[in-house]
Enzyme design. Structure first.
Site, PDB file in Angstrom:
ATOM      1  N   HIS A 520       0.717  -1.234   0.090  1.00 44.41           N
ATOM      2  CA  HIS A 520      -0.120  -0.061   0.174  1.00 44.41           C
ATOM      3  C   HIS A 520       1.010   1.203  -0.139  1.00 44.41           C
ATOM      4  O   HIS A 520       0.921   2.266  -0.734  1.00 44.41           O
ATOM      5  CB  HIS A 520      -0.824   0.168   1.327  1.00 44.41           C
ATOM      6  CG  HIS A 520      -1.922   1.100   1.379  1.00 44.41           C
ATOM      7  ND1 HIS A 520      -3.026   0.654   1.732  1.00 44.41           N
ATOM      8  CD2 HIS A 520      -1.398   2.089   1.859  1.00 44.41           C
ATOM      9  CE1 HIS A 520      -3.815   2.335   1.021  1.00 44.41           C
ATOM     10  NE2 HIS A 520      -2.704   3.134   1.629  1.00 44.41           N
ATOM     11  N   GLU A 521       1.932   1.774   0.924  1.00 47.59           N
ATOM     12  CA  GLU A 521       2.452   2.253   0.804  1.00 47.59           C
ATOM     13  C   GLU A 521       3.826   2.469  -0.229  1.00 47.59           C
ATOM     14  O   GLU A 521       3.480   3.747  -0.618  1.00 47.59           O
ATOM     15  CB  GLU A 521       3.360   2.886   2.103  1.00 47.59           C
ATOM     16  CG  GLU A 521       2.778   2.370   4.203  1.00 47.59           C
ATOM     17  CD  GLU A 521       1.644   3.595   3.668  1.00 47.59           C
ATOM     18  OE1 GLU A 521       2.033   4.705   3.112  1.00 47.59           O
ATOM     19  OE2 GLU A 521       0.386   3.525   4.458  1.00 47.59           O
ATOM     20  N   HIS A 524       1.462   4.707  -2.991  1.00 49.36           N
ATOM     21  CA  HIS A 524       1.576   6.100  -2.713  1.00 49.36           C
ATOM     22  C   HIS A 524       3.214   6.259  -3.025  1.00 49.36           C
ATOM     23  O   HIS A 524       3.653   7.486  -4.189  1.00 49.36           O
ATOM     24  CB  HIS A 524       1.871   6.244  -1.333  1.00 49.36           C
ATOM     25  CG  HIS A 524      -0.420   6.290  -0.695  1.00 49.36           C
ATOM     26  ND1 HIS A 524      -0.820   7.115  -1.899  1.00 49.36           N
ATOM     27  CD2 HIS A 524       0.030   5.925   0.537  1.00 49.36           C
ATOM     28  CE1 HIS A 524      -1.743   6.586  -0.504  1.00 49.36           C
ATOM     29  NE2 HIS A 524      -1.236   6.515   0.610  1.00 49.36           N
ATOM     30  N   HIS A 527       3.129   6.463  -7.258  1.00 46.65           N
ATOM     31  CA  HIS A 527       2.678   7.499  -7.820  1.00 46.65           C
ATOM     32  C   HIS A 527       2.827   8.998  -7.097  1.00 46.65           C
ATOM     33  O   HIS A 527       3.116   9.621  -8.050  1.00 46.65           O
ATOM     34  CB  HIS A 527       1.072   7.527  -6.609  1.00 46.65           C
ATOM     35  CG  HIS A 527       0.087   8.720  -7.208  1.00 46.65           C
ATOM     36  ND1 HIS A 527      -0.991   9.172  -6.164  1.00 46.65           N
ATOM     37  CD2 HIS A 527      -0.617   9.485  -7.776  1.00 46.65           C
ATOM     38  CE1 HIS A 527      -1.717   9.704  -6.915  1.00 46.65           C
ATOM     39  NE2 HIS A 527      -1.032  10.023  -7.656  1.00 46.65           N
TER      40      HIS A 527
END
Ligand code: ZN
Length: 737
Positions: A520-521, A524, A527
């Protein structure tokens, strides 16, 4: 809003300052940048007296400069923040007072170039606040937080500046700008308007008053919650009190007892990380009830820390502020620039998921009741029983033992796994960068390059371990945003988590949930790393709140791909990949307890939204919560994840007010987007990955999120996939296995 304000710092004399800094560096003379542009006398006196403040110097070293983490002194934060703010205000003044007619170049671009010193200072300050905190840092925090907030107001209330932004926004010349420039102009304009820039002077003054009052109330609210979390706890005195608790929980409770000076006892603190595991494992129903009541009543005990009156005051002021700004309610104001756009659309989604989730809860309760009856417990399932019996059902039904899974999940192997996924999806390559200063020896840095062109893309800092002074949880942080307005600036991003360091030389094993969080992290981070924009305000993860979790939640899906599991989920002793049978059990259990998880979360999100749609009426938080939940048909066996008197997301700041729905909103996109891979050639379909990069990961906030999604998926998002993933439609059978 916040991100843009942080970016809207102007410096007309930017190049001059950089040149000055270089000149001073060459002559080895210490310099405070901002002093050097203010007055000559201030400059000379500061140069004579002030020691070098490293925080105010340009970042030096490889990769276009890196944060000087090895030379930071906490005592330098306050003067550096002050100097950064003063410099930024001077920059804004120069832009506002420019005698030339306002243009995109002399207004918006100059604002984008401004505030670099403060940005750099705040980046390092932020890293200290979140990972190197201590009494010294806290003193700075208490003093500087309100001053930084007031500083933001000063910029948005600068009338001359707003007039120029408005002129650029309304100018016919705007049509000739690129789409990114037009959106940036709109963002500046709308964010200033939303912050009250168009109000009459009296209204502006009232707004400012409201903001200050709210800031005080948020602090009060947070401190009340903290006081009850710190001050209340349950002391366990005998072996019988510990019945059912695994060794790890006993150890943590003993450590907590030591800090509370309860020698020879065990303490369950009034925090989620302490109470939830206790509720899951304690065989003592009486103590579970006691712990549960303590935790869910934080801020609601009718004593000096009771938050009900504070909430009423906050809601009243928020409603008044929304009206002042021309909005029906606070919720309408908050959602205007979110992807959902209106509270009605967010409500519609929540209610769509609510009913099947509640139905699932009733099934879950039936299963637990049956198990309790079989054990001869002679009880009716109550909220303090839910976690306890859910865990028993999970073990009985799925034969899933977290410890068995863990043996295949080594932190460093999974790190190699995320690098590999980034290589497959985005053609990234990671190599260790050992020439970069770090804030703590545990932090490691990698350089990210393009596999084919070998071009430098950015840096990725990894700070995986817990330590004193580091905030709990896991998060991503951008130290520098990719942009092209100040030359070719590459990004620096970091991932932070709180794994307990293993023994030296032994691989660190993590849980499936933690592995998911790691992906998940890293989502980011990707992104940020994929960002390919011109202006810093719209770079990387600077997107709408209900859109930002989409790329990160999406990346979670790659953990369970066979490609990752076979290569990287290997046994820490034998090196053998995780057996298919175990993977199947994990998959089968994935929809288990989704009724509880969804209803616990959604009830809080619904109450948040309804509180902020209620408008002007005087609200008694307790009564409102009770009535709303009754109307929704909240199951008796579950309590909101955050009850109103302790809902920090919503009342600790404006942050997630009328915005707790965002997690669900993003998840709709996530699950629906992964469907594009499933419908294609699978999770590593190059063509779909390229669309993902082009329309989602690289565009930052240069495109309206709904439009960006449509470009990627060829249609609007649908909720079916989410319902299926949570086990609410289609695969009831699988969920019941
Ligand atoms: Zn996230």
């Amino acid at each position: 809003m916040r991100a843009l304000i942080q970016r809207s710092r102007a410096l007309l004399v930017l190049t001059v300052v950089i040149l000055l800094a270089v000149a001073f560096n060459l002559s080895q003379t210490p310099v405070l940048k901002v002093m050097s542009i203010q007055t000559t006398s201030a400059q000379s006196s500061s140069m004579a007296a002030a020691p070098t403040n490293i925080l105010l110097m340009d970042w030096e070293g490889p990769y276009g400069g890196v944060p000087p983490f090895d030379r930071v002194q906490v005592a330098q934060f306050k003067p550096a923040l002050e100097a950064g703010m003063a410099e930024n205000l001077a920059e804004v003044e120069r832009i506002a007072k420019d005698t030339a007619a306002p243009t995109f170049e002399n207004t918006i671009v100059e604002l984008e170039k401004a505030g670099q010193t403060l940005d750099c200072v705040q980046t390092i300050y932020g890293v200290y606040v979140s990972t190197m905190n201590g009494p010294e840092v806290q003193v700075v925090q208490r003093e500087m937080a309100p001053r930084l907030a007031a500083f933001s107001d000063q910029i948005t209330q600068n009338e001359a500046l707003f007039k120029r932004i408005e002129a650029v926004y309304n100018s016919p010349a705007k049509a000739k700008l690129t789409p990114e420039q037009q959106r940036l102009t709109w963002l500046y304009y709308t964010n200033f308007v939303r912050a009250g820039a168009r109000l009459a002077p009296e209204a502006k003054a009232r707004l400012s008053q409201i903001n200050q009052q709210l800031a005080g109330l948020y602090t009060k609210f947070s401190q009340n919650v903290l006081a009850e979390e710190d001050g209340q706890f349950i002391t366990l005195k005998t072996e019988a009190d510990l019945a059912g608790l695994p060794q790890s929980i006993r150890d943590a409770a003993a450590a907590a007892a030591a800090t509370k000076k309860e020698t020879g006892a065990w303490v369950i603190s009034n925090t989620r990380s302490s109470v939830d595991p206790f509720l899951t494992y304690s065989d003592r129903r009486d103590l579970r009830e006691k712990a549960w009541r303590m935790f869910v009543n934080r801020g609601d005990n009718g004593d000096e820390h009771d938050n009900n009156a504070t909430i009423a005051e906050i809601l009243k002021l928020r409603a008044e502020r929304a009206r002042l700004l021309g909005y029906t309610t606070h919720a309408h104001w908050r959602l205007e620039n979110a992807m959902a756009k209106t509270p009605e659309r967010a409500m519609e989604l929540m209610l769509q998921v609510w009913k099947p989730a509640v139905a699932r809860v009733h099934e879950e309760v039936r299963d637990m009741q049956a198990l309790a009856d079989k054990e001869g417990a002679k009880i009716k399932i109550e909220p303090w029983d839910y976690r306890y019996y859910a865990e028993k059902v999970r073990k009985a039904r799925y034969d899933l033992d977290q410890n068995e899974v863990k043996q295949y999940l080594q932190l460093e192997k999974l790190r190699e796994g995320i690098f590999w996924v980034a290589g497959e999806l985005f053609n990234f390559n990671f190599t260790p960068a050992n020439n970069v200063p770090v804030v703590h020896p545990d932090v490691r840095v990698w350089e990210v390059t393009d596999k084919t062109t070998k071009q430098h893309i950015g840096l990725w800092y990894f700070d995986p371990y817990a330590r004193a002074g580091k905030r709990s949880g896991a998060w991503m942080n951008a130290y520098r945003s990719q942009e092209r307005v100040n030359g070719k600036v590459t990004t620096i991003v970091s991932n932070n988590s709180n794994f307990v360091k293993g023994k030296p030389g032994e691989p660190l094993l993590i849980s499936w949930d933690d592995a998911t969080t790691m992906f998940h992290e890293f989502g980011h981070a990707l992104h940020g790393l994929n960002s390919n924009v011109t202006y810093p305000s719209v770079s990387g993860t600077a997107v709408a709140r209900d859109y930002v979790e989409f790329p990160s939640q999406l990346l979670e899906h790659w953990l369970s791909t066979p490609e990752v599991l076979q290569r990287f989920a290997v046994h820490y002793q034998t090196g053998k990949p995780i057996p298919q049978n175990l993977v199947d059990r994990i998959k089968r259990a994935s929809t288990f307890n989704q009724g509880f998880i969804t209803v616990e979360y959604l009830s809080a999100a619904l109450v948040d939204m309804k509180l902020h749609l209620a408008g002007d009426q005087k609200i008694d938080a307790d009564a409102f919560e009770k009535a709303t939940l009754a109307e929704l048909g909240m199951p008796d066996e579950i309590v909101m994840r955050h009850r109103t008197p302790q809902f920090m997301h919503v009342f600790g700041s404006d942050g997630y007010s009328a915005g707790y729905y965002s997690y669900l909103w993003s998840d709709v996109l996530t699950v629906d987007a992964f469907g594009a891979f499933v419908e294609g050639a699978g999770p590593y379909d190059r063509k779909v990955a390229e669309r993902l990069r082009k329309y989602i990961f690289s565009v930052g906030n240069t495109v309206d999120p709904a439009e960006a999604y449509r470009s990627f998926r060829g249609r609007d998002p649908r909720t079916e996939a989410l319902m299926k993933k949570r086990g609410f439609v289609g695969n009831e059978k699988a969920a019941k296995q």
